[in-house]
Design a protein around this motif. Structure first.
Motif, mmCIF file in Angstrom:
data_model
loop_
_atom_site.group_PDB
_atom_site.id
_atom_site.type_symbol
_atom_site.label_atom_id
_atom_site.label_comp_id
_atom_site.label_asym_id
_atom_site.label_seq_id
_atom_site.Cartn_x
_atom_site.Cartn_y
_atom_site.Cartn_z
ATOM 1 N N UNK A 177 0.828 -1.221 0.000
ATOM 2 C CA UNK A 177 0.000 0.000 0.000
ATOM 3 C C UNK A 177 0.856 1.262 0.000
ATOM 4 N N UNK A 178 1.932 1.234 0.784
ATOM 5 C CA UNK A 178 2.796 2.430 0.874
ATOM 6 C C UNK A 178 3.365 2.767 -0.505
ATOM 7 N N UNK A 179 3.872 1.738 -1.199
ATOM 8 C CA UNK A 179 4.459 1.995 -2.514
ATOM 9 C C UNK A 179 3.382 2.384 -3.523
ATOM 10 N N UNK A 180 2.211 1.771 -3.396
ATOM 11 C CA UNK A 180 1.123 2.099 -4.337
ATOM 12 C C UNK A 180 0.710 3.559 -4.190
ATOM 13 N N UNK A 181 0.509 3.970 -2.954
ATOM 14 C CA UNK A 181 0.082 5.354 -2.727
ATOM 15 C C UNK A 181 1.152 6.350 -3.183
ATOM 16 N N UNK A 182 2.415 6.049 -2.814
ATOM 17 C CA UNK A 182 3.497 6.970 -3.160
ATOM 18 C C UNK A 182 3.615 7.091 -4.681
ATOM 19 N N UNK A 183 3.559 5.942 -5.379
ATOM 20 C CA UNK A 183 3.713 5.965 -6.842
ATOM 21 C C UNK A 183 2.548 6.705 -7.481
ATOM 22 N N UNK A 184 1.356 6.443 -6.981
ATOM 23 C CA UNK A 184 0.178 7.053 -7.581
ATOM 24 C C UNK A 184 0.205 8.575 -7.441
ATOM 25 N N UNK A 185 0.647 9.031 -6.266
ATOM 26 C CA UNK A 185 0.567 10.463 -6.002
ATOM 27 C C UNK A 185 1.862 11.196 -6.307
ATOM 28 N N UNK A 186 2.890 10.460 -6.700
ATOM 29 C CA UNK A 186 4.195 11.094 -6.937
ATOM 30 C C UNK A 186 4.813 11.571 -5.627
#
Ligand code: ATP
Ligand code: MG
Length: 482
Positions: A177-186
Motif C-alpha cells: 500500500x505504501x508503494x502504491x500510494x506513493x507511486x500514484x501520487x508522486x
C-alpha cells in the motif's frame, strides 16, 4: 480553514452528491454521526478524481445498507464482522460505509481485537496520515476537517507517513500500500517511514502478506489511473513475487497497459468515463497463459464467478468484433445502434487490442464522428419545429431519419437539412410572391432612418415655403389684375 463542504459539493458529480445526501439523511434518522473518510477526503484535498465515497459512521451501517437497497443501491459485499459494506449507489456511484472501529494489537503482528469506537480512534488506527483525515457530515459541524495525525501537512510535503513503528509489522500488506500510494501520487516515503519499511523488508515481513490481502491490492491496482507506475515500484522492490511468482517472472504487460491507457484518454475526450477494471486486469496479466491467470486469481482470493467473468471477457469481445465486421452493422446507422448498446469496457478493450480494421473503423467513427452528430440532434428537432411540425411520434421518426442520413455524410448544412426536413414532413415551402407585387409592399414597410426623417421634414418645409411664396405671387398677380 478552507470551506471543505463547498470544495466537496463542487467536486462531486450530481449522482455522488445525491448518494451523500441520502447517507447523511439515513444517519440522521438512525442517530449516527457520519463522516467522509479515507481515500475520498485525500483525493478531495489533492484534487484527484473522486472515484468512490468512503463513509464512516459511529454505529452499525447494516440498517443503512438495507434502507439504501430499498432505494435502488446494490450491496456489492458486506462484512458483518467488520461492519463494513461496499455499495453501488444509484447512478453507478461506488462507495463504502464502515463502522468506526479501533484495532488493538495484543502483540505486534497478531490479529487485532476490534472495538467499536469514535471517529477519532478510527482515524488513528489507519495506515498512513494522508488516509487518516475525515470531513464531518453532521448538522452541527458539517464541513469540519478532522485531522488528528497531521495528514494535511504530509500531503503538502508530498510524503506518505506511517502512523506507528509497528505499522508494517501489524499489517505487512501496508508495504504494498505504501508503494502504491506513493507511486500514484508522486510522493516519497517520509524518512522514518522509509526506515521502518526497510527494516520490515530486512526481516522479510513481505513474505507473510496473505494472498487475500495481496488480492485486495491487485483489485485496487486494476482500478488505478496509472497502474504501470505502481507495478514498476513493486517490481523494483521485489514485491511483485507476492502477487504471484509467475507475474514476477513473466513481467506485467506494460505494453498492453499503455495501449489501454491511451484508449481511456481518448474515451475521456469523447465524454465517456468507463470503469476499466476488467480490461486493465487482463492487460496487467496479459503475459500469462489463460490457465496461469485463473490460477493466480483464484490464489488471490477472487471468487469463481468473478474469475469466470474475467476469463470470458476476451471471448465476448471477440463476438462483438465479429458483429462489427459483419452484415448486421453494415450501414452507419445499424453500426451506431449496435455500438450504443455495448458496455464501454468492451469498446475500450477492442480499441486497444483488436486488429480488425472494419471493427476498429466503426468504433472510431462512433466516438469521433457519429456521437457528435447525435449530440447535435436537438438542433434538427428545433429546425423541424420551426417548419411548423407538431411534436409527436412522426416528428421523432423524422428526426431519427435525418440522423441516419447525417451518418451517411449528408444533411450537414442547415439549408440542406431544411430541404430534407420539408421532403420528409411534407411541409411545402410557401409560394414565392411575384417581384412586381413585392416592391410596393416593401416600400410600404420602409422605416425611415433619422437622417431620412430630417430630409423629409426639410423637404416638407421647403415645399411649404415654395407654396407660400407661390400664394403670395398669385395674390400679387390677382391684385395687379384688379
Ligand atoms: P482507493 O482510492 O484505492 O480506494 P483508499 O485509500 O480509499 O484508496 P481503500 O482500500 O478503499 O483505499 O481503503 C479505505 C481507507 O481504509 C483508507 O484510506 C485507509 O484509511 C483505510 N485502510 C485501508 N487499508 C488499510 C490498512 N491495511 N491498514 C489501515 N488502514 C487501512
Ligand atoms: Mg476507497
Amino acid at each position: 480553514m478552507p470551506d471543505y463542504m463547498f470544495l466537496l459539493e463542487s467536486r462531486l458529480s450530481p449522482e455522488q452528491r445525491a448518494a451523500m445526501l441520502r447517507v447523511q439523511e439515513l444517519a440522521s434518522v438512525l442517530g449516527f454521526n457520519v463522516y467522509l473518510t479515507g481515500g475520498t477526503v485525500r483525493d478531495l484535498i489533492t484534487g484527484a478524481n473522486l472515484r468512490d465515497l468512503d463513509f464512516t459512521v459511529e454505529g452499525n451501517p447494516s440498517k443503512m445498507a438495507r434502507e439504501l437497497e430499498k432505494g435502488g443501491a446494490k450491496v456489492l459485499s458486506e462484512d458483518e464482522k467488520l461492519r463494513q459494506v461496499e455499495l453501488l449507489f444509484a447512478g453507478d456511484v461506488e462507495g463504502s460505509i464502515s463502522a468506526a472501529r479501533d484495532e488493538h494489537y495484543v502483540r505486534p503482528g497478531t490479529r487485532p481485537e476490534i472495538r467499536w469506537s469514535t471517529i477519532m480512534e478510527d482515524l488513528r488506527r489507519r495506515d498512513f496520515s494522508l488516509n487518516a483525515i475525515a470531513i464531518s457530515l453532521n448538522p452541527a459541524s458539517r464541513g469540519l476537517l478532522l485531522d488528528p495525525t497531521n495528514g494535511l501537512s504530509d500531503i503538502e510535503h508530498g510524503e506518505v507517513r506511517a502512523l506507528s513503528i509497528h505499522s508494517f509489522t501489524n499489517q505487512p500488506v501496508r508495504l504494498l500500500r505504501a508503494l502504491r500510494l506513493a507511486a500514484r501520487m508522486g510522493f516519497k516515503l517520509e524518512s522514518r517511514t522509509q526506515e521502518w519499511f526497510n527494516l520490515a523488508i530486512e526481516r522479510e515481513l513481505q513474505l507473510t502478506i496473505t494472498p487475500e490481502d495481496a488480492g485486495e491490492e491487485v483489485r485496487s491496482l486494476s482500478r488505478e489511473e496509472r497502474p504501470q507506475l505502481i507495478l514498476k515500484e513493486w517490481e523494483e522492490g521485489d514485491l511483485l513475487e507476492l502477487v504471484h511468482p509467475i507475474l514476477a517472472k513473466k513481467h506485467p504487460g506494460y505494453d498492453a497497459i499503455n495501449r489501454l491507457i491511451k484508449v481511456r484518454d481518448d474515451l475521456y475526450m469523447a465524454g465517456f468515463r468507463p470503469r476499466l477494471a476488467t480490461p486493465m486486469l487482463l492487460a496487467i496479466f496479459s503475459r500469462l497463459k489463460d490457465r496461469e491467470l485463473s490460477n493466480t486469481l483464484s490464489k488471490l482470493g477472487y471468487r469463481s464467478a468473478e474469475i469466470e467473468a474475467i476469463e470470458k471477457f476476451p471471448e465476448k469481445a471477440l463476438d462483438i468484433q465479429k458483429e462489427l465486421a459483419g452484415k448486421k452493422t453494415k450501414t452507419p446507422i445499424d453500426a451506431y445502434r449496435y455500438i450504443e448498446k455495448i458496455p464501454m469496457e468492451y469498446v475500450a478493450y477492442l480499441l486497444a487490442e483488436s486488429s480488425n480494421s472494419a471493427a476498429l473503423s466503426k468504433l472510431k467513427a462512433f466516438l469521433h464522428k457519429w456521437r457528435p452528430v447525435r449530440q447535435a440532434l436537438p438542433i434538427v428537432a428545433t429546425e423541424l419545429e420551426a417548419l411548423g411540425m407538431p411534436r409527436g411520434p412522426k416528428f421523432d421518426q423524422i428526426v431519427q431519419d435525418v440522423f441516419a442520413i447525417q451518418l451517411n455524410g449528408r444533411a450537414k448544412t442547415p439549408e440542406e437539412r431544411v430541404k430534407i426536413l420539408r421532403k420528409l414532413s411534407g411541409i411545402k415551402e410557401p409560394p414565392k410572391k411575384k417581384e412586381k407585387e413585392k416592391k410596393p409592399a416593401k416600400a410600404e414597410k420602409h422605416v425611415e432612418t433619422p437622417a431620412e426623417k430630417k430630409a423629409a421634414a426639410a423637404e416638407k418645409h421647403a415645399t411649404h415655403e415654395r407654396h407660400k411664396a407661390g400664394m403670395k405671387a398669385a395674390a400679387a398677380k390677382h391684385k395687379g389684375k384688379k
